[in-house]
Design an enzyme around this catalytic site. Sequence first.
Site, PDB file in Angstrom:
ATOM      1  N   HIS A 130       0.816  -1.200   0.000  1.00  0.00           N
ATOM      2  CA  HIS A 130       0.000   0.000   0.000  1.00  0.00           C
ATOM      3  C   HIS A 130       0.854   1.255   0.000  1.00  0.00           C
ATOM      4  O   HIS A 130       2.011   1.249   0.430  1.00  0.00           O
ATOM      5  CB  HIS A 130      -0.937   0.020   1.218  1.00  0.00           C
ATOM      6  CG  HIS A 130      -0.230   0.078   2.539  1.00  0.00           C
ATOM      7  ND1 HIS A 130       0.439  -1.001   3.080  1.00  0.00           N
ATOM      8  CD2 HIS A 130      -0.079   1.092   3.437  1.00  0.00           C
ATOM      9  CE1 HIS A 130       0.969  -0.668   4.242  1.00  0.00           C
ATOM     10  NE2 HIS A 130       0.672   0.607   4.481  1.00  0.00           N
TER      11      HIS A 130
ATOM     12  N   ASP B 136       0.425   4.976   1.767  1.00  0.00           N
ATOM     13  CA  ASP B 136      -0.342   5.409   2.931  1.00  0.00           C
ATOM     14  C   ASP B 136      -1.513   6.317   2.551  1.00  0.00           C
ATOM     15  O   ASP B 136      -1.363   7.297   1.816  1.00  0.00           O
ATOM     16  CB  ASP B 136       0.558   6.160   3.914  1.00  0.00           C
ATOM     17  CG  ASP B 136       1.442   5.226   4.719  1.00  0.00           C
ATOM     18  OD1 ASP B 136       1.083   4.049   4.867  1.00  0.00           O
ATOM     19  OD2 ASP B 136       2.500   5.679   5.200  1.00  0.00           O
TER      20      ASP B 136
ATOM     21  N   HIS C  90       4.685   0.172   0.315  1.00  0.00           N
ATOM     22  CA  HIS C  90       5.454  -0.611   1.282  1.00  0.00           C
ATOM     23  C   HIS C  90       4.617  -1.753   1.832  1.00  0.00           C
ATOM     24  O   HIS C  90       3.391  -1.785   1.680  1.00  0.00           O
ATOM     25  CB  HIS C  90       6.014   0.261   2.408  1.00  0.00           C
ATOM     26  CG  HIS C  90       4.983   1.047   3.154  1.00  0.00           C
ATOM     27  ND1 HIS C  90       4.419   2.211   2.661  1.00  0.00           N
ATOM     28  CD2 HIS C  90       4.399   0.857   4.373  1.00  0.00           C
ATOM     29  CE1 HIS C  90       3.543   2.683   3.519  1.00  0.00           C
ATOM     30  NE2 HIS C  90       3.507   1.872   4.573  1.00  0.00           N
TER      31      HIS C  90
ATOM     32  N   ARG D  20       4.321   6.214  13.592  1.00  0.00           N
ATOM     33  CA  ARG D  20       4.358   6.855  12.274  1.00  0.00           C
ATOM     34  C   ARG D  20       3.774   8.257  12.331  1.00  0.00           C
ATOM     35  O   ARG D  20       2.720   8.477  12.927  1.00  0.00           O
ATOM     36  CB  ARG D  20       3.557   6.025  11.266  1.00  0.00           C
ATOM     37  CG  ARG D  20       3.704   6.494   9.819  1.00  0.00           C
ATOM     38  CD  ARG D  20       2.713   5.791   8.903  1.00  0.00           C
ATOM     39  NE  ARG D  20       1.366   6.362   9.023  1.00  0.00           N
ATOM     40  CZ  ARG D  20       0.274   5.807   8.488  1.00  0.00           C
ATOM     41  NH1 ARG D  20       0.364   4.650   7.854  1.00  0.00           N
ATOM     42  NH2 ARG D  20      -0.910   6.392   8.628  1.00  0.00           N
TER      43      ARG D  20
END
Length: 311
Positions: A103, A105, A259, A275
């Site tokens: 995906h 983000d 990622h 994150r």
Amino acid sequence: MSGDYPAETDTVQIVKLGAHIGARVDGVRLGADLDTRTVATLRAALAEHRVLFFRGQHHLTEDGQYEFAELLGTPTTPHPTLTSAGVKSLAIDSRHGRSNVWHTDVTFVDRVPKASILRAVALPSYGGSTTWASTVAAYNSLPDPLKRLAESLRARHTNRYDYAADTEERDDEGSKAYRREFESSYFETEHPVVHVHPETGERALLLGCFVKQIVGVSSGESQALFRLFQDRVTRLEHTVRWDWSLGDVAIWDNHATQHYAVDDYDGAEHRRLTRITLAGAVPVGVDGTASTVIEGNAEYYSAVDRLRGAA
């Protein structure tokens, strides 16, 4: 120091890890007190290498991570729907599920974050690495007829995607509660399959697991087209894999990568990272047409970065 960077220093070293993606940065202590020359060096390195890795940042706290992120852009709120998972940063915690799907983000909103900063807080005793792929290299590898096809397509992305298409859903209560919160507000956005990078002007594929449908074709044709282009992204030659150690930080260009968190550690092992994402631009296709909102308002999640470079 590799690359043509604006701030040559005696301490900062950029170590290239792959032909298309990935570099390790040595000689930098991340924090709010970085000088402007070093920040410019990191910006240029990120544009070239797509993802940067920093070892030994044990001094960083959540506040320090946030303050460093502010040097690179405007931090978003942690997530459009996961409001219980953090105040400044989003907890990426294996107790809530494992992101072992490819995906980019938060592509289910119109204002796709431009970058993410991820810090290792707790790690399993084995496994738990992360792999990134260059969506620019994927586009560049396409033959011209497939480039033209991809450039003509648009795809709808949603936060209610089907985990079961690629992975078995965990049935523990923590994962179920996390999934319910993730889907608590519905977002759907139509993006170009090929967008123009807002800073470098490069063309990149914009796909990943949040894609619900390629617009204007049947469901079977949509799946075939998705696989055709998504498989280009995840070719091993377009990827770099990072084995985490405590204190590591990764920064990636979210407009040029996907990622995947590798789920190769047992359930008793715990993995937690924090994150922070930075506000990004609304994607624009090769024809100049921007992404459009189908449902959901992401204004409270993120500002829109309206600065566009070579594009």
